[in-house]
Design a protein around this motif. Sequence first.
Motif, PDB file in Angstrom:
ATOM      1  N   LYS A 224      80.804-106.683  -1.250  1.00 28.72           N
ATOM      2  CA  LYS A 224      81.012-107.889  -2.043  1.00 28.72           C
ATOM      3  C   LYS A 224      82.506-108.156  -2.108  1.00 28.72           C
ATOM      4  O   LYS A 224      83.281-107.258  -2.457  1.00 28.72           O
ATOM      5  CB  LYS A 224      80.446-107.703  -3.452  1.00 28.72           C
ATOM      6  N   ASP A 225      82.902-109.365  -1.756  1.00 31.80           N
ATOM      7  CA  ASP A 225      84.322-109.683  -1.761  1.00 31.80           C
ATOM      8  C   ASP A 225      84.859-109.647  -3.190  1.00 31.80           C
ATOM      9  O   ASP A 225      84.306-110.296  -4.084  1.00 31.80           O
ATOM     10  CB  ASP A 225      84.556-111.074  -1.145  1.00 31.80           C
ATOM     11  N   PRO A 226      85.928-108.896  -3.453  1.00 27.57           N
ATOM     12  CA  PRO A 226      86.434-108.782  -4.820  1.00 27.57           C
ATOM     13  C   PRO A 226      87.196-110.017  -5.294  1.00 27.57           C
ATOM     14  O   PRO A 226      87.467-110.144  -6.498  1.00 27.57           O
ATOM     15  CB  PRO A 226      87.369-107.564  -4.740  1.00 27.57           C
ATOM     16  N   ASN A 227      87.558-110.918  -4.368  1.00 27.32           N
ATOM     17  CA  ASN A 227      88.402-112.066  -4.726  1.00 27.32           C
ATOM     18  C   ASN A 227      87.690-113.411  -4.639  1.00 27.32           C
ATOM     19  O   ASN A 227      88.219-114.416  -5.112  1.00 27.32           O
ATOM     20  CB  ASN A 227      89.630-112.101  -3.808  1.00 27.32           C
ATOM     21  N   LEU A 228      86.513-113.455  -4.028  1.00 28.39           N
ATOM     22  CA  LEU A 228      85.777-114.701  -3.846  1.00 28.39           C
ATOM     23  C   LEU A 228      84.449-114.626  -4.598  1.00 28.39           C
ATOM     24  O   LEU A 228      83.651-113.721  -4.369  1.00 28.39           O
ATOM     25  CB  LEU A 228      85.510-114.966  -2.361  1.00 28.39           C
ATOM     26  N   THR A 229      84.214-115.540  -5.485  1.00 31.83           N
ATOM     27  CA  THR A 229      82.994-115.552  -6.284  1.00 31.83           C
ATOM     28  C   THR A 229      81.764-115.754  -5.402  1.00 31.83           C
ATOM     29  O   THR A 229      81.732-116.656  -4.552  1.00 31.83           O
ATOM     30  CB  THR A 229      83.057-116.679  -7.332  1.00 31.83           C
ATOM     31  N   ASN A 230      80.758-114.902  -5.590  1.00 27.81           N
ATOM     32  CA  ASN A 230      79.448-115.062  -4.947  1.00 27.81           C
ATOM     33  C   ASN A 230      79.462-114.793  -3.447  1.00 27.81           C
ATOM     34  O   ASN A 230      78.490-115.099  -2.755  1.00 27.81           O
ATOM     35  CB  ASN A 230      78.885-116.472  -5.199  1.00 27.81           C
ATOM     36  N   VAL A 231      80.538-114.235  -2.905  1.00 36.18           N
ATOM     37  CA  VAL A 231      80.603-113.939  -1.471  1.00 36.18           C
ATOM     38  C   VAL A 231      80.295-112.463  -1.264  1.00 36.18           C
ATOM     39  O   VAL A 231      81.022-111.584  -1.726  1.00 36.18           O
ATOM     40  CB  VAL A 231      81.985-114.290  -0.884  1.00 36.18           C
ATOM     41  N   SER A 232      79.203-112.192  -0.570  1.00 40.79           N
ATOM     42  CA  SER A 232      78.787-110.826  -0.283  1.00 40.79           C
ATOM     43  C   SER A 232      78.021-110.827   1.023  1.00 40.79           C
ATOM     44  O   SER A 232      77.683-111.876   1.560  1.00 40.79           O
ATOM     45  CB  SER A 232      77.897-110.287  -1.416  1.00 40.79           C
ATOM     46  N   CYS A 233      77.748-109.634   1.552  1.00 42.26           N
ATOM     47  CA  CYS A 233      76.895-109.533   2.737  1.00 42.26           C
ATOM     48  C   CYS A 233      75.689-108.681   2.397  1.00 42.26           C
ATOM     49  O   CYS A 233      75.821-107.578   1.847  1.00 42.26           O
ATOM     50  CB  CYS A 233      77.637-108.969   3.938  1.00 42.26           C
ATOM     51  N   GLN A 234      74.505-109.203   2.727  1.00 41.93           N
ATOM     52  CA  GLN A 234      73.259-108.603   2.284  1.00 41.93           C
ATOM     53  C   GLN A 234      72.300-108.392   3.452  1.00 41.93           C
ATOM     54  O   GLN A 234      72.434-109.015   4.505  1.00 41.93           O
ATOM     55  CB  GLN A 234      72.590-109.513   1.237  1.00 41.93           C
ATOM     56  N   ASP A 235      71.316-107.558   3.211  1.00 43.07           N
ATOM     57  CA  ASP A 235      70.210-107.367   4.140  1.00 43.07           C
ATOM     58  C   ASP A 235      69.204-108.485   3.887  1.00 43.07           C
ATOM     59  O   ASP A 235      68.677-108.617   2.770  1.00 43.07           O
ATOM     60  CB  ASP A 235      69.565-106.001   3.889  1.00 43.07           C
ATOM     61  N   ALA A 236      68.929-109.312   4.910  1.00 41.80           N
ATOM     62  CA  ALA A 236      68.028-110.446   4.736  1.00 41.80           C
ATOM     63  C   ALA A 236      66.598-110.015   4.426  1.00 41.80           C
ATOM     64  O   ALA A 236      65.796-110.833   3.953  1.00 41.80           O
ATOM     65  CB  ALA A 236      68.051-111.326   5.987  1.00 41.80           C
ATOM     66  N   ALA A 237      66.271-108.749   4.670  1.00 38.71           N
ATOM     67  CA  ALA A 237      64.912-108.282   4.400  1.00 38.71           C
ATOM     68  C   ALA A 237      64.596-108.294   2.910  1.00 38.71           C
ATOM     69  O   ALA A 237      63.446-108.518   2.512  1.00 38.71           O
ATOM     70  CB  ALA A 237      64.717-106.877   4.962  1.00 38.71           C
ATOM     71  N   ASN A 238      65.626-108.059   2.064  1.00 41.79           N
ATOM     72  CA  ASN A 238      65.383-108.006   0.616  1.00 41.79           C
ATOM     73  C   ASN A 238      66.483-108.683  -0.201  1.00 41.79           C
ATOM     74  O   ASN A 238      66.492-108.581  -1.429  1.00 41.79           O
ATOM     75  CB  ASN A 238      65.230-106.550   0.161  1.00 41.79           C
ATOM     76  N   ASN A 239      67.400-109.371   0.496  1.00 40.32           N
ATOM     77  CA  ASN A 239      68.515-110.065  -0.171  1.00 40.32           C
ATOM     78  C   ASN A 239      69.296-109.129  -1.092  1.00 40.32           C
ATOM     79  O   ASN A 239      69.733-109.528  -2.181  1.00 40.32           O
ATOM     80  CB  ASN A 239      68.024-111.287  -0.953  1.00 40.32           C
ATOM     81  N   THR A 240      69.491-107.886  -0.633  1.00 39.23           N
ATOM     82  CA  THR A 240      70.223-106.885  -1.407  1.00 39.23           C
ATOM     83  C   THR A 240      71.561-106.595  -0.741  1.00 39.23           C
ATOM     84  O   THR A 240      71.625-106.347   0.473  1.00 39.23           O
ATOM     85  CB  THR A 240      69.414-105.579  -1.514  1.00 39.23           C
ATOM     86  N   THR A 241      72.628-106.624  -1.530  1.00 37.85           N
ATOM     87  CA  THR A 241      73.963-106.337  -1.011  1.00 37.85           C
ATOM     88  C   THR A 241      74.056-104.876  -0.578  1.00 37.85           C
ATOM     89  O   THR A 241      73.587-103.974  -1.289  1.00 37.85           O
ATOM     90  CB  THR A 241      75.027-106.625  -2.087  1.00 37.85           C
ATOM     91  N   PHE A 242      74.650-104.635   0.589  1.00 32.49           N
ATOM     92  CA  PHE A 242      74.808-103.266   1.085  1.00 32.49           C
ATOM     93  C   PHE A 242      75.737-102.484   0.156  1.00 32.49           C
ATOM     94  O   PHE A 242      76.816-102.969  -0.226  1.00 32.49           O
ATOM     95  CB  PHE A 242      75.387-103.272   2.500  1.00 32.49           C
ATOM     96  N   THR A 243      75.320-101.283  -0.220  1.00 29.50           N
ATOM     97  CA  THR A 243      76.123-100.390  -1.068  1.00 29.50           C
ATOM     98  C   THR A 243      76.081 -98.982  -0.490  1.00 29.50           C
ATOM     99  O   THR A 243      75.154 -98.611   0.239  1.00 29.50           O
ATOM    100  CB  THR A 243      75.588-100.349  -2.512  1.00 29.50           C
ATOM    101  N   LYS A 244      77.111 -98.185  -0.842  1.00 31.04           N
ATOM    102  CA  LYS A 244      77.126 -96.770  -0.464  1.00 31.04           C
ATOM    103  C   LYS A 244      78.204 -96.057  -1.267  1.00 31.04           C
ATOM    104  O   LYS A 244      79.022 -96.695  -1.953  1.00 31.04           O
ATOM    105  CB  LYS A 244      77.330 -96.595   1.042  1.00 31.04           C
ATOM    106  N   SER A 245      78.236 -94.738  -1.148  1.00 32.20           N
ATOM    107  CA  SER A 245      79.179 -93.943  -1.944  1.00 32.20           C
ATOM    108  C   SER A 245      80.550 -93.839  -1.305  1.00 32.20           C
ATOM    109  O   SER A 245      81.501 -93.370  -1.946  1.00 32.20           O
ATOM    110  CB  SER A 245      78.608 -92.540  -2.174  1.00 32.20           C
ATOM    111  N   THR A 246      80.680 -94.239  -0.051  1.00 30.12           N
ATOM    112  CA  THR A 246      81.983 -94.231   0.619  1.00 30.12           C
ATOM    113  C   THR A 246      82.318 -95.647   1.068  1.00 30.12           C
ATOM    114  O   THR A 246      81.437 -96.496   1.228  1.00 30.12           O
ATOM    115  CB  THR A 246      81.963 -93.307   1.847  1.00 30.12           C
TER     116      THR A 246
END
Length: 758
Positions: A224-246
């Motif tokens: 998720k872009d920290p400087n642009l509102t509502n701008v993120s990249c997601q998996d189209a299968a579930n509209n969930t933003t990619f996350t991870k611990s690193t």
Amino acid sequence: MQARRSLVLAAAGTLVAAVLSQTGAHSAVAQPPAQTADAMAVDAAASLVDSRPSQLHASANDSFVRHGVISSTNGLKYIPYERTYKGMSVVGGDFVVVTNATGQVLHTSVGQSDTINLTDTTAKVTKAQAEATAKSALSKVDSTGAAEQVVYALDSTPKLAWKVSVVGRDDEGPSKLDVIVDAATGQVLHKQEHVLHGTGTSGWNGPNPVTIATTQSGGTYSMKDPNLTNVSCQDAANNTTFTKSTDTWGNGTQTNRETGCVDVLFAAQTESKMLSQWLGRNGFDGNGGGWPMRVGLNDQNAYYDGSQVQIGKNTAGQWIGSIDVVAHELGHGIDDHTPGGISGSGTQEFVADVFGATTEWFANEPSPYDTPDFLVGETINLVGNGPIRNMYNPSALGHANCYSSSIPSTEVHAAAGPGNHWFYLLSQGTNPTNGQPTSTTCNNTTITGLGVEKAIKIFYNAMLLKTSGSSYLKYRTWTLTAAKNLFPGSCTEFNTVKAAWDAISVPAQSADPTCSATGTVTVSNPGNQSSTVGTAVSLPLSASGGTAPYTWSATGLPAGLSINSGTGTISGTPTTAATSNVTVTAQDSTGKSGSASFSWTVGTGGGNCSGQKLANPGFESGATSWTATSGVIGQHDSNGQPSHSGTWSSWLNGYGSSHTDSLSQSVTIPAGCKASLTFYLHIDTAETSSTVYDKLTVTAGSTTLGTFSNANAASGYVLKTFDVSSFAGQTVTIKFTGVEDASLQTSFVIDDTALTLS
């Protein structure tokens, strides 16, 4: 007289919906003493709108809603407005006011061409019937919005209509459609698609590793872009933003969705930097934000639909999140969030291609990545056929290099050819010296390019002049105006823009500005003025060229009036009846100055201010008192053109070949009087496009009162009204000039003219 054909109705124009951040209804509120640049722009626009100049085509029932100020480079400010009529939204009623750094009005870009005068606002077609008609526009309908009653005034005679939004699918896939239905006949006046399908290249960028900005929350990172509102990249299968611990993303495999999102977010953040550094724009929507981007569309495609960007794959199953694909789709969003909304008449895809190519040049990636060029889809075979569009030679891929009247009705991606060719010529020229390929022109001319950065600045500022109903012809006028506003005192940029349009066969337009001496200050002449003792006036003036800010002065003003030295607005209440010769002067910060002179007549408003002044107004005495081209004034009923009343009328054009007709009469308007020019006009045409090819121009002296075209065709006569009070105390020639191009006739039939005093 040459035989003329029977006539058909013109097609309706293109509807686009402006999506802007509303700041509230317009009102002229006094500003605090220390005004910001935005406040000065708002104040100048408010003063202009409150005066209701003729170019706004404002009726007594019109109200205006101002949207947020859009800032650009060089101190330019753009203030968009929407219009309502008796509380109903007006589709095509939008306009933009442009000011410079000191709050001077430079230009007004108006979409509407006729004043609204609906005699009946009761719909004959029911709301349910309109919704049923709208549903039939899609093969599969998921949802239908409630029909909204509107006025449709887009490049046509204003009509009462219903606006219905339907969501579903058509032959190309997902669809989000606005349908305009005539409230009297039930016919579909226009459809506007909001799902803009694009195509592009591979998802590879580099050199690796590329840097992307992500958001950290505790021990979790997200794409998720920290400087642009509502701008993120997601998996189209579930509209969930990619996350991870690193904060390390992707594995370099082009079929991996997380890797696809690395490319997508990198491309979006690169374009955002270009928008900020080159254009002064804050985010994709102009307000520091954008939309979620989703990787996983099961199609050889990508699209923007107003709420998201979907990224598909090529035939090898690789996600197509390259710079030019992502920048193209986000370019649709930028188009959607500039005045006038999504561009139409075959221009929307070239607009997006311009943003794709420009972002490639800003990124300047080395080989073998997405290097700066003017090919679309060059780094991967999307469907196994190499690049899908070629901007320096569109014909290499079967698209047109040159504009013609058929382009607006061509498939939208193919219709991008002439516009892409224009941008290449504007930025690179015909014989680039930077390793880019040569490019031919349609008129065998040679052009020296301005470079990509200067070219995109001109094009983006033209987009800020955009109104609904955009077209290639209007983009010509807007880009010329933008070049003149951006580079005052220089004609190099203006002349290159003009040469590039000429080189792809987009014809000159009557609204095109001109550019003359360099380094000088030019004051726009407001024309001769007329007012009445005891009635307050406000006349904003504008200047261009030189170096802002300007200092204003005036001589010969009528008693009771004065000029604001900072804004150039003449205001006050006239106290004495007289005719004055006024000269206004604007001096720039370097001492250069320019002037304009005009007369100002102040009358009492009484005495001889009544009656109708045109002789033989209905042509029933033939050509008596009129000067006209042979065959214009006559009894045309037998040729399929009945008069409005009586048996005589004036028929201009209708030949279906290059032809110019004129009709004129000189008339004296007494000093101090209000005066109104009216006439009934019938337009029919064999043109099938909303693009303007044949024109009727109405002038009073050297002042253009109005322009009509094949796009305004309608059944029957329509009453036209113009205020000509500014010519009080003068003898002025009222003239109608019709110009027809080489094919497909348009007829302009005029009857029952009048110039009425009050």
